[in-house]
Design a protein around this motif. Structure first.
Motif: not given
Length: 141
Positions: A88-98
């Motif tokens: 999983i990409s950092k951007s996908d994880y950060s978007h999901n977390t936000l």
């Protein structure tokens, strides 16, 4: 046709994973930050990219195995060594977390999130102008 079916199946799997993504513990997130930075690496390369004080080698390997079970990491085996890489990409994880943060703490409202920051933080005029420019740019799309 097979390739289209494969791409479609991969997309469905990713969407399903993103809907069920689990939050990372602090230790898991630290390992993921290293993997996102180096993109892939053997255990010694992962260890080398940790800031001081470095965690124990066995601790890092245990966390990597947990991340594999959670679906965040996979590996390729070369002889007896595993090269790990994020799934999983950092951007996908950060978007999901936000998105989860906004949903759980701000009534699923990004405007409430921004409002909370503007009330608690001391923004400079330049920072507020930058935010305004980002909003204006998004409205033009």
């Amino acid at each position: 046709i097979y390739k289209i079916k494969y791409i479609f199946a991969s997309l469905i799997k990713k969407i399903s994973f993103m809907e069920n993504i689990k939050e990372l513990t602090k230790a898991e997130e630290q390992v993921m930050q290293v993997l996102w930075k180096i993109e892939q690496g053997f255990a010694n390369e992962i260890m080398a990219n940790f800031p001081e004080p470095k965690p124990a080698y066995n601790t890092v390997l245990t966390i990597v195995r947990i991340l594999e079970k959670k679906g965040f990491v996979s590996h390729e085996t070369f002889c007896k060594a595993n090269r790990y890489y994020p799934l999983i990409s950092k951007s996908d994880y950060s978007h999901n977390t936000l998105s989860g943060l906004v949903k759980n703490y701000f009534n699923n409202s990004y405007s409430e999130l921004v409002s909370a920051f503007t009330q608690k933080e001391s923004f400079t005029i330049e920072q507020l102008e930058e935010l305004k420019n980002m909003i204006d740019k998004a409205l033009k799309k």
